[in-house]
Design a protein around this motif. Structure first.
Motif, PDB file in Angstrom:
ATOM      1  N   TYR A  28       0.862  -1.179   0.000  1.00 10.03           N
ATOM      2  CA  TYR A  28       0.000   0.000   0.000  1.00 10.03           C
ATOM      3  C   TYR A  28       0.898   1.228   0.000  1.00 10.03           C
ATOM      4  CZ  TYR A  28      -2.853  -3.711   2.002  1.00 10.03           C
ATOM      5  OH  TYR A  28      -3.484  -4.900   2.242  1.00 10.03           O
ATOM      6  N   TYR A  29       0.608   2.179  -0.870  1.00  9.00           N
ATOM      7  CA  TYR A  29       1.344   3.438  -0.905  1.00  9.00           C
ATOM      8  C   TYR A  29       0.415   4.533  -0.388  1.00  9.00           C
ATOM      9  CZ  TYR A  29       2.191   7.912  -3.233  1.00  9.00           C
ATOM     10  OH  TYR A  29       2.295   9.245  -3.503  1.00  9.00           O
ATOM     11  N   PHE A  30       0.869   5.257   0.644  1.00  9.66           N
ATOM     12  CA  PHE A  30       0.099   6.331   1.259  1.00  9.66           C
ATOM     13  C   PHE A  30       0.728   7.680   0.942  1.00  9.66           C
ATOM     14  CE2 PHE A  30      -1.244   2.767   3.733  1.00  9.66           C
ATOM     15  CZ  PHE A  30      -2.502   3.073   4.218  1.00  9.66           C
ATOM     16  N   GLY A  31      -0.088   8.610   0.522  1.00 11.83           N
ATOM     17  CA  GLY A  31       0.340   9.973   0.276  1.00 11.83           C
ATOM     18  C   GLY A  31      -0.857  10.889   0.464  1.00 11.83           C
ATOM     19  N   ILE A  32      -0.649  12.160   0.195  1.00 11.69           N
ATOM     20  CA  ILE A  32      -1.731  13.132   0.329  1.00 11.69           C
ATOM     21  C   ILE A  32      -2.085  13.654  -1.058  1.00 11.69           C
ATOM     22  CG2 ILE A  32      -2.419  15.361   1.278  1.00 11.69           C
ATOM     23  CD1 ILE A  32      -0.646  14.796   3.674  1.00 11.69           C
ATOM     24  N   PRO A  33      -3.331  13.462  -1.486  1.00 14.17           N
ATOM     25  CA  PRO A  33      -3.746  14.022  -2.774  1.00 14.17           C
ATOM     26  C   PRO A  33      -3.575  15.542  -2.777  1.00 14.17           C
ATOM     27  CG  PRO A  33      -5.368  12.465  -1.967  1.00 14.17           C
ATOM     28  CD  PRO A  33      -4.402  12.710  -0.841  1.00 14.17           C
ATOM     29  N   ARG A  34      -3.239  16.081  -3.923  1.00 16.49           N
ATOM     30  CA  ARG A  34      -2.961  17.509  -4.062  1.00 16.49           C
ATOM     31  C   ARG A  34      -4.074  18.197  -4.841  1.00 16.49           C
ATOM     32  NH1 ARG A  34      -0.975  17.990  -0.114  1.00 16.49           N
ATOM     33  NH2 ARG A  34      -0.354  20.083  -0.649  1.00 16.49           N
ATOM     34  N   CYS A  35      -4.292  19.466  -4.545  1.00 17.65           N
ATOM     35  CA  CYS A  35      -5.367  20.219  -5.192  1.00 17.65           C
ATOM     36  C   CYS A  35      -5.019  20.645  -6.611  1.00 17.65           C
ATOM     37  CB  CYS A  35      -5.740  21.460  -4.381  1.00 17.65           C
ATOM     38  SG  CYS A  35      -4.481  22.758  -4.428  1.00 17.65           S
TER      39      CYS A  35
ATOM     40  N   THR B 224     -10.527  19.716  -4.006  1.00 17.13           N
ATOM     41  CA  THR B 224     -11.037  20.389  -2.804  1.00 17.13           C
ATOM     42  C   THR B 224     -10.045  20.319  -1.644  1.00 17.13           C
ATOM     43  OG1 THR B 224     -12.201  18.425  -2.014  1.00 17.13           O
ATOM     44  CG2 THR B 224     -13.433  19.920  -3.473  1.00 17.13           C
ATOM     45  N   ASP B 225      -8.828  19.828  -1.894  1.00 20.07           N
ATOM     46  CA  ASP B 225      -7.840  19.732  -0.822  1.00 20.07           C
ATOM     47  C   ASP B 225      -7.554  21.118  -0.250  1.00 20.07           C
ATOM     48  OD1 ASP B 225      -5.726  18.348   0.738  1.00 20.07           O
ATOM     49  OD2 ASP B 225      -4.437  19.709  -0.404  1.00 20.07           O
ATOM     50  N   ASP B 226      -7.603  21.204   1.066  1.00 16.88           N
ATOM     51  CA  ASP B 226      -7.346  22.476   1.741  1.00 16.88           C
ATOM     52  C   ASP B 226      -6.083  22.417   2.600  1.00 16.88           C
ATOM     53  OD1 ASP B 226      -8.139  20.831   3.796  1.00 16.88           O
ATOM     54  OD2 ASP B 226      -9.833  22.069   4.422  1.00 16.88           O
ATOM     55  N   GLY B 227      -5.287  21.358   2.423  1.00 16.13           N
ATOM     56  CA  GLY B 227      -4.059  21.215   3.195  1.00 16.13           C
ATOM     57  C   GLY B 227      -4.267  20.681   4.594  1.00 16.13           C
TER      58      GLY B 227
END
Length: 179
Positions: A62-69, A96-99
């Protein structure tokens, strides 16, 4: 029936993760919407990549990251043939990513058997935005658990992928059916 457990490899683990290109490896995130914090590596370098060779046999990762806006297009190659690499695109845009969001599983792969594998994750130009930011929180491997009590009945193995030590109580589960 084989029992499984999950091993987490944090973005700071440069023993197992080999970064190439320009990376910001001292970042962090604060997902105030859910009360989580943790470490995060990121790059906007279109030529950057990270290679992860499994240190022990696994039947899933599994690769985990944060989607970017505003730009997040990656590619991953599993057990790449250097003469004919087969990269799979990962669209990691969340407009809709707000950080303030926590890392999520951006890519999952299940293998037929336990084995040593190598993955290459690379950044790509996201032409929708003119750039791309690749983020890495962690990789999680599903490996054999020799200490677990095995069942001879044909039941499923339930393996939970827990958050790394740098994050608070976030977890998700993945149901893996036997081959």
């Amino acid at each position: 029936m084989v029992s499984a457990k999950n091993l987490t490899y944090d973005d700071r683990d440069t023993t197992h993760l080999r970064y190439a290109g320009f990376w910001f490896n001292t970042g962090s995130y604060n997902a105030s919407s859910v009360g989580q914090t943790g470490t995060l590596s990121s790059t906007e370098d279109i030529n950057a990549n990270v290679t992860f060779t499994f240190p022990e046999p696994a039947n899933a990762f599994y690769y985990f990251g944060i989607p970017r806006c505003c730009g997040g297009l990656y590619a991953i190659c599993i057990d790449c043939d250097p003469n004919a690499p087969n990269f799979i695109s990962i669209d990691a845009v969340n407009r809709t990513d707000d950080g303030k969001n926590p890392p999520v599983a951006l890519f999952t792969h299940v293998f037929d058997d336990f084995g040593i594998h190598e993955i290459i994750l690379k950044n790509q130009n996201d032409t929708r935005f003119g750039d791309s930011q690749l983020t890495i929180d962690r990789f999680v491997l599903q490996v054999e658990d020799p200490d677990a009590v095995s069942s001879s009945s044909p039941t499923s193995v339930l393996a939970s992928v827990s958050a790394s030590a740098s994050t608070s109580a976030s977890a998700f589960t993945h149901l893996l059916l036997p081959p």
